[in-house]
Scaffold this active site. Structure first.
Site, mmCIF file in Angstrom:
data_model
loop_
_atom_site.group_PDB
_atom_site.id
_atom_site.type_symbol
_atom_site.label_atom_id
_atom_site.label_comp_id
_atom_site.label_asym_id
_atom_site.label_seq_id
_atom_site.Cartn_x
_atom_site.Cartn_y
_atom_site.Cartn_z
ATOM 1 N N ARG A 1 0.817 -1.216 0.000
ATOM 2 C CA ARG A 1 0.000 0.000 0.000
ATOM 3 C C ARG A 1 0.850 1.265 0.000
ATOM 4 N NH1 ARG A 1 -2.895 -2.890 3.450
ATOM 5 N NH2 ARG A 1 -4.589 -3.992 2.427
ATOM 6 N N HIS B 1 10.798 -10.345 -3.399
ATOM 7 C CA HIS B 1 9.925 -9.946 -4.514
ATOM 8 C C HIS B 1 9.723 -8.445 -4.466
ATOM 9 C CE1 HIS B 1 6.753 -9.808 -7.419
ATOM 10 N NE2 HIS B 1 6.641 -11.119 -7.499
ATOM 11 N N TYR C 1 4.744 -4.618 -6.734
ATOM 12 C CA TYR C 1 4.009 -4.642 -8.010
ATOM 13 C C TYR C 1 3.901 -3.254 -8.620
ATOM 14 C CZ TYR C 1 2.430 -9.397 -7.041
ATOM 15 O OH TYR C 1 2.379 -10.738 -6.797
ATOM 16 N N HIS D 1 8.884 -8.274 -11.665
ATOM 17 C CA HIS D 1 8.139 -8.390 -12.920
ATOM 18 C C HIS D 1 8.789 -7.408 -13.886
ATOM 19 C CE1 HIS D 1 4.262 -9.867 -10.713
ATOM 20 N NE2 HIS D 1 5.334 -10.581 -10.430
ATOM 21 N N GLU E 1 11.018 -12.256 -13.864
ATOM 22 C CA GLU E 1 10.026 -13.325 -13.734
ATOM 23 C C GLU E 1 9.359 -13.608 -15.082
ATOM 24 O OE1 GLU E 1 7.520 -12.863 -10.332
ATOM 25 O OE2 GLU E 1 6.135 -14.447 -10.956
ATOM 26 N N ASP F 1 7.903 -18.850 -13.175
ATOM 27 C CA ASP F 1 6.607 -18.974 -12.499
ATOM 28 C C ASP F 1 5.742 -19.939 -13.311
ATOM 29 O OD1 ASP F 1 3.778 -18.446 -11.880
ATOM 30 O OD2 ASP F 1 4.540 -16.831 -10.615
ATOM 31 N N HIS G 1 2.311 -18.542 -14.544
ATOM 32 C CA HIS G 1 2.486 -17.553 -15.613
ATOM 33 C C HIS G 1 2.918 -18.206 -16.921
ATOM 34 C CE1 HIS G 1 3.505 -14.267 -12.372
ATOM 35 N NE2 HIS G 1 2.321 -14.800 -12.203
ATOM 36 N N HIS H 1 8.612 -20.231 -9.099
ATOM 37 C CA HIS H 1 7.376 -19.948 -8.367
ATOM 38 C C HIS H 1 6.436 -21.095 -8.687
ATOM 39 C CE1 HIS H 1 7.900 -15.277 -7.972
ATOM 40 N NE2 HIS H 1 8.627 -15.956 -7.108
ATOM 41 N N ASP I 1 -3.155 -15.007 -15.471
ATOM 42 C CA ASP I 1 -2.426 -14.842 -14.213
ATOM 43 C C ASP I 1 -3.326 -14.900 -12.981
ATOM 44 O OD1 ASP I 1 -0.636 -14.382 -12.210
ATOM 45 O OD2 ASP I 1 0.008 -12.414 -12.913
ATOM 46 N N HIS J 1 -3.507 -17.423 -9.819
ATOM 47 C CA HIS J 1 -2.885 -18.595 -9.195
ATOM 48 C C HIS J 1 -3.930 -19.486 -8.544
ATOM 49 C CE1 HIS J 1 1.087 -16.143 -8.601
ATOM 50 N NE2 HIS J 1 0.560 -15.978 -9.794
ATOM 51 N N GLU K 1 3.209 -19.531 -4.266
ATOM 52 C CA GLU K 1 2.453 -18.270 -4.226
ATOM 53 C C GLU K 1 0.994 -18.604 -4.463
ATOM 54 O OE1 GLU K 1 4.492 -16.477 -7.603
ATOM 55 O OE2 GLU K 1 5.275 -14.950 -6.261
HETATM 56 ZN ZN ZN Z 1 1.130 -14.245 -10.824
HETATM 57 FE FE FE Z 2 5.216 -15.371 -9.364
HETATM 58 FE FE FE Z 3 5.617 -12.252 -9.158
#
Ligand code: ZN
Ligand code: FE
Ligand code: FE
Length: 280
Positions: A37, A67, A70, A107, A142, A176, A179, A211, A224, A226, A256
């Site tokens: 956040r 990681h 985002y 990413h 990734e 991943d 992904h 991942h 995407d 999971h 994840e």
């Molecule tokens: Zn993902």
């Molecule tokens: Fe991932």
């Molecule tokens: Fe990721």
């Protein structure tokens, strides 16, 4: 033999994550370098970091996999978003030096309309502005689902970024499974073929972490989302083959999956059973 663990909350600090992972039965973990956040990193506590280092050493942990946030987009069409991303990357990598020898996954980014080639060159530019020769972290691109304008939905795109990066020995890839499946690679019927393809295009020596996620969607969906191991379209049999594939030996495998603690513990137990079987 692989290392297994899951993504953990960093709210109680580093040593707490190490203890939690041992309680879960794992020997590696991942965490977000920043609060999703606020975008802020936690203040550094040297004692906490040292306690994790000792714990990880004593419990023979594999490499840890940080990681990035985002919100970090190194190839946004907005210059201020790119600049902000570059600043985050530089700060994150400086902090990673407090835990030398680990992995930092991010990413690659979304080009937001600029086109794939511009995106790739901006990502490489950011890496060239932030990696340094004697750093102690390997930075991982990734593999992505190819959602929207995401870069990294093909091995070729990741290869292009690496090709344009000066300090190539500091760069690797995090594979991943959700992904890669969503991007179109057939991990269910042709795992050998996918890994051979990875080797031809990027080189398996650059594959530093996995991942381990099932997918809610069909192959080539570019979605995407999971799923828990065995509950998705990749399925338990393929998950097991991935964990036991000799080409992936020695890597940290990070879950994840959409789980609370209990679910993670159970998945780690399952993976550990496979690993034991694989050792027999
Ligand atoms: Zn993902
Ligand atoms: Fe991932
Ligand atoms: Fe990721």
């Amino acid at each position: 033999m692989v290392y297994i663990g899951c993504h953990l909350s960093s709210q109680d600090g580093f040593a707490a994550m190490g203890r939690t992972m041992s309680r879960f039965g794992g020997n590696t973990f991942a965490w977000f370098t920043r609060n999703p956040r606020s975008g802020q990193a936690r203040p550094v506590d040297q004692d906490d970091i040292e306690a994790l280092r000792l714990h990880a050493q004593k419990e023979s942990f594999g490499p840890l996999v940080a990681h990035s946030s985002y919100t970090m987009n190194l190839c946004s069409a907005k210059p201020e978003t790119r600049a902000n991303g570059l600043e985050m990357l530089k700060q994150d990598l400086a902090r990673m030096e407090l835990l030398p020898g680990n992995l930092y996954n991010f990413h690659p980014g979304s080009h937001t309309g600029q086109g794939t080639l511009v995106g790739i060159s901006q990502i490489a530019e950011a890496l060239n502005a932030s990696l340094w020769p004697d750093m102690h972290t390997t930075v991982l691109l990734e593999t992505m689902a190819g959602k929207g304008s995401e870069i990294g939905g093909s091995f070729e795109e990741l290869r292009e970024i690496i090709d344009r990066t000066t300090l190539k020995d500091k760069v690797g890839v995090c594979f991943d499974t959700c992904h890669t499946w969503d991007a179109g690679y057939d991990l269910v019927n042709d795992l050998d073929g996918v890994l051979r393809r990875f080797d031809d295009v990027i080189g398996l020596d650059r594959l530093k972490a996995v991942h381990l996620n099932d997918s809610m969607n069909i192959r080539t969906s570019h979605k995407d989302r999971h799923e828990k191991l065995g509950h998705g379209l990749i399925g338990m049999e393929a998950m097991k083959r991935i964990v036991l594939h000799p080409a992936l030996a020695g890597r940290p495998f990070i879950l994840e999956t959409p789980n609370e603690n209990e679910g993670y513990m159970e998945e780690i137990r399952t993976v550990n059973t496979w690993i034991e079987e694989g050792n027999r």
